[in-house]
Design an enzyme around this catalytic site. Structure first.
Site: not given
Ligand code: NAD
Length: 377
Positions: A148, A233
Site C-alpha cells: 500500500k 488506513y
Molecule cells: P524503505 O525506504 O525502508 O525501503 C525502500 C526500498 O526501496 C529500499 O530497499 C530502497 O533501496 C529501495 N529503492 C529502490 N529504488 C529506490 C529509490 N529510487 N528511492 C528510494 N528507495 C529505493 O521503505 P519501506 O518502509 O520498506 O516501504 C516500502 C513500501 O512498503 C512502501 O510502499 C510503504 O508504503 C510500504 N510499507 C507498508 C507497510 C505495511 O504495514 N503494510 C509498512 C511499511 C511500509
C-alpha cells in the site's frame, strides 16, 4: 464429471501445472467451489513445497516485517530477492539461504519469468515505483502482492488491474489488517449491523516522521505525504466499518513545518458522506501519534485502539471487550494469498480494493485544492 473426480485429478496434478492453469481457471467463475480453504491448500501442498515469494526492495518493511514473517508461514516461503544494492544481496543470500540464481536487480528482474522457484513477487518499493514493477512482474507470469498505497494515481491502479487480467494472474494489495481477527470483526459488525446501523465513524492514524531526507517526503517517490502512507488506513477503516463506498468528501490540510513538508502533506482532516447516511470524520498526520477507530451505531458502539500498527490490537464494544486472538499480520496475509492461489480463490484485497482507496484519496486532494466538497467518482 462428478466433483470428486475433478478433485482427484487436481490432487494428482503437479503443483506447478496447477499453478500455471490457475489463472485460466479463475476466468471460469467458480472452479472447484467445494474446496474449503486451508485443508485444500494443505492437500495441494502435500507432496510439494510451499509457494516461493521474491521480495522486491529490501528496505525496512522487507527486512524487519516480511522476511521474519516468512519464517512463520506455512503455504509460502522466501525464495528470491530483487535489490539494487550488492551488499544486501550478499547479506540476504547468507541470512536466508537464497540461491544465487534467485537474486535479481532492477535490470534483470524480468528474467524472473524463467524461475520456477518463484510463484509470487512482492513489491515493497517507494510508492511511485509500485505500478511499473507490479506490471513487470505480472508480465513475467507471476502472481503479485503490491504494498500500500497500491500506486500514486487512479490511472496507475487501473493499469495494474488490467495487467493482472491480461496476464491471468492474481494481484493482491498488502492490506495486512484485513487478515486480522479484530478488523474482520469490525467489518462484520458493519455488515451484520450487530449494534444497529453505523451512524458516525471516527478514524485516525499518525506518527511523527523522522529523517527529513527520506523518500516519504519527496512527492516524486511518495505521491503524497501522510495521506498516502497512513491516512489510507484511517480511510480503509471507515470504508469497511460502514461497508459502503463514500459519495463525497470535504478535506482540510494543516502544515506546521513548511520546510520539511514542502512537497507533501503533513496533516489532513477529512469528512466522508456515505450513501446510507453514515458519516466519517478522519485524520492522518506525520506530526503526531494517532491510532484509533470508533463507531457509534443505533444501538451501541465499538472501537479499536491501538489498531493500525504491527503489534497487539485492542478492541472494545458497548457489550464488552472483543477478546480475539492476536496473530502476525504479515504471515496471515501472505499465507492467505498463497492459499488463494493454491485453491484458485480470489484474494480478499484485490487491486480493485486499492483502486477504491485511491479514488477517495484523489478526491481528498482535490477538495483541499478547491476548498469544496468533492464527489467521489
Ligand atoms: P524503505 O525506504 O525502508 O525501503 C525502500 C526500498 O526501496 C529500499 O530497499 C530502497 O533501496 C529501495 N529503492 C529502490 N529504488 C529506490 C529509490 N529510487 N528511492 C528510494 N528507495 C529505493 O521503505 P519501506 O518502509 O520498506 O516501504 C516500502 C513500501 O512498503 C512502501 O510502499 C510503504 O508504503 C510500504 N510499507 C507498508 C507497510 C505495511 O504495514 N503494510 C509498512 C511499511 C511500509
Amino acid at each position: 464429471m462428478k466433483n470428486t473426480e475433478i478433485f482427484s485429478i487436481t490432487h494428482k496434478a503437479s503443483r506447478r501445472s496447477f499453478l500455471q492453469s490457475a489463472g485460466t481457471m479463475a476466468l471460469g467463475a467458480s472452479f472447484l467451489p467445494w474446496l474449503a480453504e486451508s485443508s485444500q491448500a494443505e492437500n495441494l501442498l502435500q507432496d510439494n513445497k510451499p509457494l516461493g515469494i521474491a521480495l522486491v526492495g529490501l528496505g525496512y518493511y522487507s527486512a524487519y516485517q516480511l522476511a521474519p514473517a516468512l519464517k512463520q508461514t506455512k503455504f509460502c516461503k522466501l525464495t528470491g530477492i530483487v535489490t539494487g544494492t550488492p551488499s544486501k544481496a550478499t547479506e540476504w543470500e547468507k541470512k536466508y539461504t537464497i540461491p544465487k540464481k534467485n537474486i535479481y536487480d532492477y535490470k534483470t528482474i524480468d528474467r524472473i519469468a524463467d524461475n520456477k522457484d518463484i510463484d509470487i513477487v512482492y513489491i515493497v518499493l517507494p510508492n511511485s515505483m509500485h505500478a511499473e514493477y507490479t506490471i513487470r512482474a505480472l508480465q513475467a507470469g507471476k502472481h503479485v502482492i503490491c504494498e500500500k498505497p497500491m500506486a500514486v494515481s487512479v490511472k496507475e491502479c487501473q493499469q495494474m488491474i488490467d495487467a493482472a487480467k491480461k496476464a491471468n494472474r492474481q494481484l493482491s494489495i498488502g492490506y495486512r489488517l484485513h487478515y486480522t481477527p479484530h478488523h474482520q470483526e469490525v467489518m462484520k459488525y458493519g455488515r451484520e449491523k450487530t449494534f444497529g446501523k453505523v451512524k458516525i465513524v471516527e478514524t485516525s492514524d499518525g506518527f511523527k516522521i523522522g529523517d527529513p531526507n527520506q523518500w516519504r517526503l519527496k512527492k516524486a517517490l511518495a505521491g503524497g505525504g501522510a495521506m498516502m502512507d497512513i491516512g489510507i488506513y484511517a480511510l480503509q477503516g471507515s470504508r469497511y466499518t460502514v461497508g459502503e463506498e463514500p459519495v463525497s468528501v470535504w478535506a482540510q490540510e494543516f502544515k506546521t513545518d513548511s520546510v520539511k513538508f514542502k512537497e507533501v502533506d503533513e496533516t489532513i482532516l477529512w469528512q466522508l458522506k456515505f450513501p446510507g447516511g453514515a458519516v466519517a470524520n478522519s485524520s492522518c498526520s506525520y506530526a503526531a501519534g494517532l491510532e484509533r477507530l470508533f463507531a457509534t451505531c443505533e444501538d451501541g458502539w465499538f472501537e479499536m485502539g491501538p489498531c493500525y500498527g504491527y503489534g497487539a490490537i485492542k478492541g472494545r464494544t458497548s457489550k464488552g471487550d472483543m477478546n480475539l486472538p492476536q496473530l502476525n499480520h504479515q504471515a496471515a496475509q501472505m499465507d492467505d494469498f498463497a492459499q488463494c492461489i493454491l485453491t484458485n480463490k480470489p484474494t480478499r484485497t484485490p487491486g480493485e480494493e486499492g483502486l477504491k482507496d485511491m479514488r477517495v484519496i484523489e478526491a481528498i486532494y482535490r477538495s483541499i485544492e478547491t476548498g469544496k466538497v468533492v464527489p467521489v467518482s
